[in-house]
Design a protein around this motif. Structure first.
Motif, PDB file in Angstrom:
ATOM      1  N   SER A  25      39.116  25.998  49.908  1.00 49.12           N
ATOM      2  CA  SER A  25      38.125  27.197  49.249  1.00 49.12           C
ATOM      3  C   SER A  25      38.235  28.462  49.976  1.00 49.12           C
ATOM      4  CB  SER A  25      36.905  26.908  49.157  1.00 49.12           C
ATOM      5  OG  SER A  25      36.420  26.461  50.643  1.00 49.12           O
ATOM      6  N   LYS A  45      29.300  29.576  44.032  1.00 50.63           N
ATOM      7  CA  LYS A  45      30.152  29.763  43.177  1.00 50.63           C
ATOM      8  C   LYS A  45      31.650  29.368  43.727  1.00 50.63           C
ATOM      9  CE  LYS A  45      27.666  33.695  41.481  1.00 50.63           C
ATOM     10  NZ  LYS A  45      27.569  34.996  41.089  1.00 50.63           N
ATOM     11  N   ILE A  46      31.546  28.984  45.172  1.00 49.89           N
ATOM     12  CA  ILE A  46      32.752  28.818  45.510  1.00 49.89           C
ATOM     13  C   ILE A  46      33.629  27.696  44.906  1.00 49.89           C
ATOM     14  CG2 ILE A  46      33.784  27.954  47.783  1.00 49.89           C
ATOM     15  CD1 ILE A  46      31.511  29.528  49.330  1.00 49.89           C
ATOM     16  N   LYS A  47      34.792  27.674  44.947  1.00 46.45           N
ATOM     17  CA  LYS A  47      35.706  26.816  44.287  1.00 46.45           C
ATOM     18  C   LYS A  47      36.963  26.743  45.149  1.00 46.45           C
ATOM     19  CE  LYS A  47      37.684  29.540  40.565  1.00 46.45           C
ATOM     20  NZ  LYS A  47      36.969  30.862  40.430  1.00 46.45           N
ATOM     21  N   GLU A  60      36.026  37.875  48.541  1.00 49.66           N
ATOM     22  CA  GLU A  60      36.066  38.605  47.556  1.00 49.66           C
ATOM     23  C   GLU A  60      34.609  39.506  47.349  1.00 49.66           C
ATOM     24  OE1 GLU A  60      37.384  36.247  44.245  1.00 49.66           O
ATOM     25  OE2 GLU A  60      39.420  35.746  45.212  1.00 49.66           O
ATOM     26  N   MET A 108      26.676  33.959  46.592  1.00 49.79           N
ATOM     27  CA  MET A 108      27.797  33.634  46.284  1.00 49.79           C
ATOM     28  C   MET A 108      28.295  32.307  46.452  1.00 49.79           C
ATOM     29  SD  MET A 108      30.686  36.953  46.544  1.00 49.79           S
ATOM     30  CE  MET A 108      31.776  36.242  45.327  1.00 49.79           C
ATOM     31  N   PHE A 119      44.954  33.780  44.341  1.00 43.94           N
ATOM     32  CA  PHE A 119      43.975  34.320  45.216  1.00 43.94           C
ATOM     33  C   PHE A 119      44.278  35.689  45.525  1.00 43.94           C
ATOM     34  CE2 PHE A 119      43.278  30.069  47.704  1.00 43.94           C
ATOM     35  CZ  PHE A 119      41.920  30.041  47.393  1.00 43.94           C
ATOM     36  N   ASN A 175      45.583  31.138  38.541  1.00 45.70           N
ATOM     37  CA  ASN A 175      44.697  31.310  39.052  1.00 45.70           C
ATOM     38  C   ASN A 175      44.977  31.938  40.630  1.00 45.70           C
ATOM     39  OD1 ASN A 175      41.670  31.478  39.619  1.00 45.70           O
ATOM     40  ND2 ASN A 175      41.551  29.380  39.740  1.00 45.70           N
ATOM     41  N   ARG A 186      41.039  25.853  45.418  1.00 42.77           N
ATOM     42  CA  ARG A 186      42.370  25.997  44.755  1.00 42.77           C
ATOM     43  C   ARG A 186      43.419  25.130  45.240  1.00 42.77           C
ATOM     44  NH1 ARG A 186      41.639  32.418  43.594  1.00 42.77           N
ATOM     45  NH2 ARG A 186      39.618  32.498  43.339  1.00 42.77           N
ATOM     46  N   GLY A 243      39.857  33.770  48.928  1.00 41.07           N
ATOM     47  CA  GLY A 243      38.879  32.782  48.672  1.00 41.07           C
ATOM     48  C   GLY A 243      37.638  33.489  48.138  1.00 41.07           C
ATOM     49  N   THR A 244      36.560  32.808  47.348  1.00 43.07           N
ATOM     50  CA  THR A 244      35.429  33.221  46.684  1.00 43.07           C
ATOM     51  C   THR A 244      34.917  34.255  47.550  1.00 43.07           C
ATOM     52  OG1 THR A 244      35.589  31.547  45.585  1.00 43.07           O
ATOM     53  CG2 THR A 244      33.866  32.711  44.887  1.00 43.07           C
TER      54      THR A 244
END
Length: 319
Positions: free
Chosen positions: A198, A178-180, A150, A175, A276, A274, A182, A146-147
């Motif tokens: 997320s 900016k989390i999205k 990272e 951040m 992870f 996209n 998937r 997840g964002t």
């Protein structure tokens, strides 16, 4: 003259934390000698997998104990050096890193290498679970995706050394927006989860990224991961979950969270363009898809059993 003394190999990262191990190396070796181990030391180098290569060499050479002195990255490398061998030495840990999640879980003193070495004097060990990813990479604390996870790769190591955990907090706050989400499919012991997530945490201990309540009922030796799926990407929801996690682990019952136990799982992102990035014990491990499995009671660690909660162990407990 004494014969047949057990042999120990101290593998230490000289640059970890504030280079604290360098100042204490002689005393640490004295403690190990007093406990009855003929002890030698290896200083890791900037070469990739320096600690891992030496751990494998020492294990194959018949050392009965390997002590990893450094951060979570050093202990992860040592584990990866011995985990796939048939004859595995006992392991001990002297934490000198920034987050030291594993030391928190095992109740090993932090910032004091001599006190950490003295844990071995107590002769208390647990056969610990570890995780395996991609069939060949081992982890001892967490696999995450997840964002937010990272961000570990984007905090420079010198900043980590200087600011410690604050570096992660600052980066995490930056951040959050900016989390999205998937779309994922996760097969586990109890079925299949399909949906938008997320963040994914697959934990082996209760101490994840400095939070000791992220997996409040995690056991160190029961053969299960704790799987935590965060389904929201909204900043306010995320902040609410963080507050709940800090407030006694209340997040586990939140509707934005899936929380379950499983001995293995397969994770794939349903948008192949996209994937992870998988974070294993704080380092980049590879991309999805991935299969994770628990190796139950696979490594024997010296721990501070007197301080470990009974809730963190299954019925069998330690030695």
């Amino acid at each position: 003259m004494e014969t047949n003394r057990k042999r120990a190999r101290l593998i230490y990262n000289p640059t970890s934390g504030q280079e604290i191990i360098k100042k204490n190396i002689a005393e640490v070796l004295d403690v190990l000698e007093d406990v009855g181990y003929e002890t030698s030391a290896f200083q890791t180098t900037p070469e990739p997998f320096s600690a891992q290569t030496e751990a494998e060499r020492a294990a194959k050479a018949g050392f009965e104990l390997i002590i990893a002195a450094g951060g979570d990255g050093t202990i992860n490398e040592v584990v990866n050096g011995v985990a796939n061998l048939e004859n595995r030495p006992k392991l001990a840990f002297i934490p000198t890193g920034t987050t030291n999640d594993y030391a928190r879980a095992l109740k090993i003193p932090m910032g004091d290498p001599v006190a950490a070495a003295r844990i071995i004097e107590k002769n208390q060990t647990i056969k610990m679970d570890i995780g395996r990813a991609y069939g060949e990479k081992y982890f001892i604390n967490i696999a995450a995706a997840g964002t937010l996870t990272e961000l570990t790769y984007s905090v420079p190591s010198e900043v980590k050394s200087r600011l410690g955990y604050l570096a992660y907090v600052a980066k995490g706050a930056e951040m959050l927006p900016k989390i999205k989400q998937r779309p994922v499919r996760i097969e586990h012991d109890h079925g299949v989860f399909e949906g938008q997530v997320s963040l994914i945490f697959v934990g082996l201990t209760n101490s994840i990224a400095g939070f000791e309540q992220l997996a409040p009922d995690a056991k160190l030796d029961d053969g299960n991961f704790t799987l935590i799926l965060v389904k929201t990407a909204k900043v306010f929801d995320m902040l609410s979950l963080i507050i709940q996690a800090m407030n006694g682990g209340q997040h586990v019952t939140d509707s934005n969270v899936e929380y379950l136990k499983t001995s293995k799982l397969t994770l794939e992102v349903l948008d192949p363009d996209n994937p992870f990035m998988l974070n294993l014990d704080g380092e980049y491990g590879g991309d999805t898809p991935v299969t994770l499995e628990v190796l139950k009671n696979h490594l024997e660690f010296f721990v501070n059993m007197d301080e470990i909660s009974n809730d963190a162990l299954s019925e069998e407990g330690g030695n």
